[in-house]
Scaffold this motif. Structure first.
Motif, short mmCIF file in Angstrom:
data_model
loop_
_atom_site.label_atom_id
_atom_site.label_comp_id
_atom_site.label_asym_id
_atom_site.label_seq_id
_atom_site.Cartn_x
_atom_site.Cartn_y
_atom_site.Cartn_z
N THR A 181 -25.90 -53.21 29.39
CA THR A 181 -25.91 -54.64 30.03
C THR A 181 -24.38 -54.73 30.49
O THR A 181 -23.46 -54.20 30.06
N ARG A 219 -28.50 -57.89 33.02
CA ARG A 219 -29.03 -56.14 33.17
C ARG A 219 -29.81 -56.31 34.47
O ARG A 219 -30.72 -56.83 34.67
N GLU A 238 -33.95 -62.12 26.57
CA GLU A 238 -33.73 -61.93 28.23
C GLU A 238 -34.69 -62.53 29.04
O GLU A 238 -35.60 -62.88 28.80
#
Length: 167
Positions: A71, A95, A148
């Motif tokens: 990332t 990401r 995420e």
């Protein structure tokens, strides 16, 4: 003189460690001072140059940790964190172009989650939530799980607004 300083530092570490417990259980024994015939007295690494003085190194703060492998950390100047409760991590990463990541805060009786709550041409708003799952008794560990959220469009140069709540 150096051995006396080492003993004093070790004693302080033991006292501080004993103070972090829950107050129950036996008190750990005091460190045994090295015998005068010992060839090399024990040392505590301090990061100081030989012969210098310093405080012990500070452990890595999870609130300013690195992003997960694979990332890219977002520039903190693009992140607004005023809506986060105290103690919540503020690091944001990407990401790819359409996945935004943050660290949550969870532990013994809490779970962490993140949700995309708004997405405009200028900014993306993510809410990080810490939810109590049980009234206890709870262990005292604290974890910072990776959270995420997918975006509908590429992040590009949009700002990220982090909000949070504790339930």
């Amino acid at each position: 003189m150096r051995a006396a300083g080492t003993i004093a530092l070790l004693s302080l570490v033991v006292l501080l460690a004993a103070g972090c417990g829950s107050g129950s259980g036996p008190t750990p024994p005091s460190p045994t001072p090295p015998s005068p015939s010992a060839a090399t007295p024990p040392t505590v690494p301090t990061g100081a140059p030989p012969g210098g003085t310093s405080t012990p190194p500070v452990p890595v703060d999870p609130l300013v940790a690195d992003p997960p492998p694979g990332t890219t950390a977002l520039d903190p100047a693009r992140v607004t964190t005023a809506g986060l409760p105290a103690g919540f991590p503020t690091l944001v990463w990407t990401r790819g172009a359409r996945t935004l990541g943050v660290y949550g805060r969870a532990g013994g009786c809490t779970e962490a989650s993140a949700a995309l709550v708004g997405e405009t041409a200028e900014e993306v708003t993510v809410r990080v939530t810490q939810t109590t799952t049980s009234p206890g008794p709870c262990t005292r560990e604290l974890r910072y799980p990776v959270l995420e959220v997918p975006l509908a469009a590429d992040l590009g140069q949009r700002r990220v607004v982090l909000t949070g709540e504790q339930r």
